[in-house]
Design a protein around this motif. Sequence first.
Motif, PDB file in Angstrom:
ATOM      1  N   ALA A 234       0.225  -7.602  -6.106  1.00  0.00           N
ATOM      2  CA  ALA A 234      -0.731  -6.773  -5.369  1.00  0.00           C
ATOM      3  C   ALA A 234      -0.098  -5.493  -4.821  1.00  0.00           C
ATOM      4  O   ALA A 234       0.735  -5.546  -3.913  1.00  0.00           O
ATOM      5  CB  ALA A 234      -1.336  -7.583  -4.228  1.00  0.00           C
ATOM      6  N   ALA A 235      -0.497  -4.376  -5.373  1.00  0.00           N
ATOM      7  CA  ALA A 235      -0.084  -3.058  -4.885  1.00  0.00           C
ATOM      8  C   ALA A 235      -1.233  -2.085  -5.118  1.00  0.00           C
ATOM      9  O   ALA A 235      -1.898  -2.136  -6.157  1.00  0.00           O
ATOM     10  CB  ALA A 235       1.170  -2.578  -5.604  1.00  0.00           C
ATOM     11  N   ILE A 236      -1.449  -1.224  -4.147  1.00  0.00           N
ATOM     12  CA  ILE A 236      -2.538  -0.254  -4.228  1.00  0.00           C
ATOM     13  C   ILE A 236      -2.010   1.127  -3.846  1.00  0.00           C
ATOM     14  O   ILE A 236      -1.412   1.285  -2.784  1.00  0.00           O
ATOM     15  CB  ILE A 236      -3.695  -0.620  -3.273  1.00  0.00           C
ATOM     16  CG1 ILE A 236      -4.225  -2.029  -3.543  1.00  0.00           C
ATOM     17  CG2 ILE A 236      -4.817   0.419  -3.363  1.00  0.00           C
ATOM     18  CD1 ILE A 236      -5.162  -2.555  -2.459  1.00  0.00           C
TER      19      ILE A 236
ATOM     20  N   GLN B  32       1.210   6.315  -7.257  1.00  0.00           N
ATOM     21  CA  GLN B  32       0.459   5.707  -8.348  1.00  0.00           C
ATOM     22  C   GLN B  32       1.386   5.063  -9.368  1.00  0.00           C
ATOM     23  O   GLN B  32       1.124   3.961  -9.844  1.00  0.00           O
ATOM     24  CB  GLN B  32      -0.435   6.765  -9.012  1.00  0.00           C
ATOM     25  CG  GLN B  32      -1.553   7.235  -8.122  1.00  0.00           C
ATOM     26  CD  GLN B  32      -2.282   8.438  -8.665  1.00  0.00           C
ATOM     27  OE1 GLN B  32      -2.607   9.331  -7.915  1.00  0.00           O
ATOM     28  NE2 GLN B  32      -2.558   8.465  -9.956  1.00  0.00           N
ATOM     29  N   HIS B  33       2.457   5.751  -9.689  1.00  0.00           N
ATOM     30  CA  HIS B  33       3.417   5.253 -10.669  1.00  0.00           C
ATOM     31  C   HIS B  33       4.029   3.935 -10.186  1.00  0.00           C
ATOM     32  O   HIS B  33       4.065   2.942 -10.929  1.00  0.00           O
ATOM     33  CB  HIS B  33       4.492   6.325 -10.876  1.00  0.00           C
ATOM     34  CG  HIS B  33       5.500   6.006 -11.922  1.00  0.00           C
ATOM     35  ND1 HIS B  33       6.089   6.971 -12.684  1.00  0.00           N
ATOM     36  CD2 HIS B  33       6.057   4.849 -12.336  1.00  0.00           C
ATOM     37  CE1 HIS B  33       6.957   6.419 -13.516  1.00  0.00           C
ATOM     38  NE2 HIS B  33       6.954   5.115 -13.314  1.00  0.00           N
ATOM     39  N   ILE B  34       4.492   3.908  -8.953  1.00  0.00           N
ATOM     40  CA  ILE B  34       5.118   2.704  -8.412  1.00  0.00           C
ATOM     41  C   ILE B  34       4.114   1.558  -8.319  1.00  0.00           C
ATOM     42  O   ILE B  34       4.427   0.416  -8.692  1.00  0.00           O
ATOM     43  CB  ILE B  34       5.773   3.005  -7.049  1.00  0.00           C
ATOM     44  CG1 ILE B  34       6.935   3.999  -7.239  1.00  0.00           C
ATOM     45  CG2 ILE B  34       6.261   1.717  -6.370  1.00  0.00           C
ATOM     46  CD1 ILE B  34       7.419   4.649  -5.956  1.00  0.00           C
ATOM     47  N   ALA B  35       2.906   1.829  -7.854  1.00  0.00           N
ATOM     48  CA  ALA B  35       1.879   0.782  -7.784  1.00  0.00           C
ATOM     49  C   ALA B  35       1.597   0.210  -9.169  1.00  0.00           C
ATOM     50  O   ALA B  35       1.451  -1.016  -9.327  1.00  0.00           O
ATOM     51  CB  ALA B  35       0.598   1.339  -7.153  1.00  0.00           C
ATOM     52  N   ALA B  36       1.537   1.058 -10.177  1.00  0.00           N
ATOM     53  CA  ALA B  36       1.277   0.595 -11.548  1.00  0.00           C
ATOM     54  C   ALA B  36       2.382  -0.337 -12.036  1.00  0.00           C
ATOM     55  O   ALA B  36       2.108  -1.351 -12.704  1.00  0.00           O
ATOM     56  CB  ALA B  36       1.131   1.782 -12.498  1.00  0.00           C
TER      57      ALA B  36
ATOM     58  N   LEU C  23       0.865  -1.182   0.000  1.00  0.00           N
ATOM     59  CA  LEU C  23       0.000   0.000   0.000  1.00  0.00           C
ATOM     60  C   LEU C  23       0.902   1.233   0.000  1.00  0.00           C
ATOM     61  O   LEU C  23       1.808   1.339   0.834  1.00  0.00           O
ATOM     62  CB  LEU C  23      -0.897  -0.008   1.232  1.00  0.00           C
ATOM     63  CG  LEU C  23      -1.788  -1.255   1.323  1.00  0.00           C
ATOM     64  CD1 LEU C  23      -2.031  -1.650   2.753  1.00  0.00           C
ATOM     65  CD2 LEU C  23      -3.080  -0.998   0.593  1.00  0.00           C
ATOM     66  N   ILE C  24       0.657   2.168  -0.921  1.00  0.00           N
ATOM     67  CA  ILE C  24       1.571   3.293  -1.135  1.00  0.00           C
ATOM     68  C   ILE C  24       0.781   4.601  -1.146  1.00  0.00           C
ATOM     69  O   ILE C  24      -0.308   4.665  -1.738  1.00  0.00           O
ATOM     70  CB  ILE C  24       2.322   3.144  -2.483  1.00  0.00           C
ATOM     71  CG1 ILE C  24       2.828   1.710  -2.678  1.00  0.00           C
ATOM     72  CG2 ILE C  24       3.469   4.138  -2.571  1.00  0.00           C
ATOM     73  CD1 ILE C  24       3.342   1.413  -4.077  1.00  0.00           C
TER      74      ILE C  24
END
Length: 190
Positions: free
Chosen positions: A75-77, A57-61, A45-46
């Motif tokens: 899984a990243a949000i 958002q960039h890293i989660a993507a 979760l970021i």
Amino acid sequence: MQSIIKHEFSEHIKVSRETIKSIGKPIEIASKLCIDCLNQGNKILIFGNGGSAADAQHIAAEIVGRYKTERKGLAAIALTTDTSVLTSIGNDYGYLHVFNRQLEALANENDVVIGISTGGTSANVISAIKLANEIGCKTIGFSGRDGGEFNELCDVNLIAVADDTPRIQEMHILIGHTICHLIDQAFDKT
């Protein structure tokens, strides 16, 4: 114009040179925390404010999709993307709680929580990291300057060696990309 362009690039290179002197081991630790978390079926979760929200958002993507290597989705949000959630929490509870409330709903023990703040001092990010620690999450800070409160609160604090916000943000995305590359390698299906 050319002098400004050259100055911006020169400053970026200078900050990169200073940051690399101290960031290698902390990036390795942070990457292992993320890889172990994902291997256990947990999530990352970021969050952050402004440019740091965009970095989240960039890293989660990159984690959900891929960075460079073909591998399964992971899984990243980014807790910065749902305007209805952000505005309702901000309205009903105050902006200090926009990330806390989402962590209450989404975070589980052994998830990794990444808070991004150029000075390590953003009140809502600090509050959420404190909550993440209470939940039993592993916590990673992306900061700059002297690292701020992240030094005491996070399992590992990735400090960009700079005082200038744009240079810190540039290092944060480089650090994020490096972690994503290491995650890709760990989950490479070739």
